[in-house]
Design a protein around this motif. Structure first.
Motif, mmCIF file in Angstrom:
data_model
loop_
_atom_site.group_PDB
_atom_site.id
_atom_site.type_symbol
_atom_site.label_atom_id
_atom_site.label_comp_id
_atom_site.label_asym_id
_atom_site.label_seq_id
_atom_site.Cartn_x
_atom_site.Cartn_y
_atom_site.Cartn_z
ATOM 1 N N CYS A 192 46.620 41.061 35.215
ATOM 2 C CA CYS A 192 46.278 39.837 34.101
ATOM 3 C C CYS A 192 45.475 40.499 32.811
ATOM 4 O O CYS A 192 45.126 41.428 32.789
ATOM 5 N N GLY A 193 45.294 39.437 31.935
ATOM 6 C CA GLY A 193 44.944 39.847 30.748
ATOM 7 C C GLY A 193 43.139 39.956 30.727
ATOM 8 O O GLY A 193 42.777 40.498 29.970
ATOM 9 N N GLU A 194 42.875 39.089 31.617
ATOM 10 C CA GLU A 194 41.367 39.020 31.670
ATOM 11 C C GLU A 194 40.768 38.816 32.979
ATOM 12 O O GLU A 194 41.555 38.085 33.788
ATOM 13 N N PRO A 195 39.645 39.188 33.621
ATOM 14 C CA PRO A 195 38.993 39.171 34.649
ATOM 15 C C PRO A 195 38.926 37.711 35.208
ATOM 16 O O PRO A 195 39.072 37.691 36.774
ATOM 17 N N GLU A 203 41.170 35.635 35.403
ATOM 18 C CA GLU A 203 42.515 35.241 36.010
ATOM 19 C C GLU A 203 42.742 35.863 37.181
ATOM 20 O O GLU A 203 43.489 35.434 38.228
ATOM 21 N N VAL A 204 42.015 37.190 37.404
ATOM 22 C CA VAL A 204 42.093 37.848 38.499
ATOM 23 C C VAL A 204 41.261 37.040 39.727
ATOM 24 O O VAL A 204 41.480 36.991 40.803
ATOM 25 N N LYS A 205 39.921 36.526 39.192
ATOM 26 C CA LYS A 205 39.275 35.780 40.302
ATOM 27 C C LYS A 205 39.960 34.505 40.771
ATOM 28 O O LYS A 205 39.789 34.117 41.596
ATOM 29 N N ALA A 206 40.759 34.080 39.800
ATOM 30 C CA ALA A 206 41.680 32.839 40.286
ATOM 31 C C ALA A 206 42.771 33.321 41.050
ATOM 32 O O ALA A 206 43.469 32.152 41.494
ATOM 33 N N MET A 208 45.974 39.978 40.567
ATOM 34 C CA MET A 208 45.379 41.290 41.308
ATOM 35 C C MET A 208 44.614 42.177 40.467
ATOM 36 O O MET A 208 43.605 42.544 41.237
ATOM 37 N N ILE A 209 44.779 42.575 39.318
ATOM 38 C CA ILE A 209 44.006 43.443 38.726
ATOM 39 C C ILE A 209 44.019 43.241 37.200
ATOM 40 O O ILE A 209 44.992 42.573 36.611
ATOM 41 N N THR A 210 43.087 43.606 36.349
ATOM 42 C CA THR A 210 42.939 43.775 34.987
ATOM 43 C C THR A 210 42.076 44.951 34.388
ATOM 44 O O THR A 210 41.244 45.435 35.284
ATOM 45 N N ILE A 246 35.205 45.079 42.401
ATOM 46 C CA ILE A 246 36.051 44.669 43.485
ATOM 47 C C ILE A 246 35.812 43.450 44.095
ATOM 48 O O ILE A 246 34.630 43.219 44.554
ATOM 49 N N LEU A 247 36.502 42.316 43.781
ATOM 50 C CA LEU A 247 36.515 41.227 44.412
ATOM 51 C C LEU A 247 37.034 41.292 45.974
ATOM 52 O O LEU A 247 38.199 41.654 45.903
#
Length: 336
Positions: A258-261, A263-266, A269-271, A334-335
């Motif tokens: 992803c381009g930003e955090p 999007e990872v939270k949604a 996988m990683i950014t 790390i989520l």
């Protein structure tokens, strides 16, 4: 003690003068406390393109950045908060509303929002945030010295570093897919940079574009089986519907970088990305300097975030059977 008639009059006059000064001082102090150091309550319009986590965070950061510089809601600033829901006609109506209401400053969140308000007024100061390239969007003349009534902060990603991260986590990948909105100039800019960086690492890139969130499922499906990993930039259409995207990619066991955090939270996988809240804070501080008369938009350089962090969705990595290298995880958020 006894006074003559003249002295009595002089004492009375002095007392009246002291009382008048005291009353004036108290009244002025109350106004100052109510309306800030300048004695004025400022009107600020905030227009946000669409509701999603990154833009919401920038919005909150802007207000907090203003407050940190002394502009506090309910005391010396009022906000007219508007969300265009990704609709151009809404943007135009909001821009005209701000102009008609003669707001003192406009905060525009995302490129289309800034373009619309910049077309509506050349006089009201505009600070933007969550905007990738101000010059390409025709908002300014030069990032170092805008030369217009627009300034602000850029959310340009560390794209070279993001592609390097993708290559490190997925060393066997040969083809990278990318999905973005065809109508967002900010996304087009990011994808062009990403393609050059990918080519330098020997990676092929396959593109798919969308017009709105309804196109995402089909676009993602079109890349399944053709690419080894998917990359999405800080695109407003994509960011507002990451769960829709990941429903397709997870079933296909296709990782999403992803381009930003947010999007990872949604679900991605990683950014290695920026913090939109902090970007908003920076924007609020710039706006405060404009309202305080310390600076003018045309002379304020576009600002950018200098530090970035790796954010990993461990649950998603486990789901897809991806092992993140230990040196990548070392300083990452790390989520789970």
């Amino acid at each position: 003690m006894l006074f003559s008639g003249k002295k009595m009059k002089a004492v009375a006059a002095a007392a009246m003068l002291a009382l008048a000064v005291g009353i004036a001082g108290c009244g002025g102090g109350d106004r100052k406390a109510a309306s800030g150091t300048s004695g004025k309550t400022y009107k600020v319009g905030i227009v946000q393109l669409v509701e999603h986590a990154a833009l919401d965070a920038a919005n909150k950061g802007f207000v907090d950045g203003m407050a940190g510089k002394g502009f506090k809601e309910g005391r010396n600033v009022t906000y007219d908060r508007q969300n265009a829901q990704a609709d151009q006609s809404n943007l135009q109506n909001i821009a005209q509303r701000f102009v008609n209401n003669k707001v003192d400053l406009i905060c525009a969140i995302a490129t289309p929002a800034a373009q619309t308000v910049a077309n509506a007024t050349k006089d009201i100061p505009i600070v933007g945030t969550a905007i990738t390239d101000y010059k390409q969007a025709k908002l300014i003349q030069d990032p170092a010295r805008p030369g217009t009534n627009v300034t602000g902060t850029t959310d340009m990603n560390p794209i070279k570093e993001q592609v390097a991260l993708l290559h490190k986590v997925f060393p066997n990948a040969r083809k990278v897919g990318v999905i973005y909105s065809s109508s967002e100039v900010n996304s087009q800019t990011q994808v062009e940079i990403m393609k050059k960086e990918a080519a330098a690492l020997g990676l092929e890139v396959a593109e798919a574009t969308v017009s709105n969130v309804n196109d995402i499922q089909q676009a993602a499906s079109s890349l399944v089986g053709k690419v080894d990993v998917l990359y999405i930039p800080t695109d407003n259409v994509m960011a507002s519907a990451v769960p829709t995207l990941c429903k397709v990619t997870n079933e296909a066991r296709l990782p999403v970088v992803c381009g930003e955090p947010n999007e990872v939270k949604a679900g991605g996988m990683i950014t290695l990305g920026i913090d939109y809240y902090q970007l908003g804070v920076m924007t609020g501080e710039m706006a405060a300097d404009i309202l305080n008369g310390k600076a003018k938009p045309q002379d304020m350089a576009i600002q950018s975030q200098k530090q970035f962090k790796v954010v990993i969705n461990q649950k998603n990595a486990d789901l897809l059977g991806v092992k993140i290298p230990d040196d990548v995880k070392k300083d990452a958020e790390i989520l789970k």
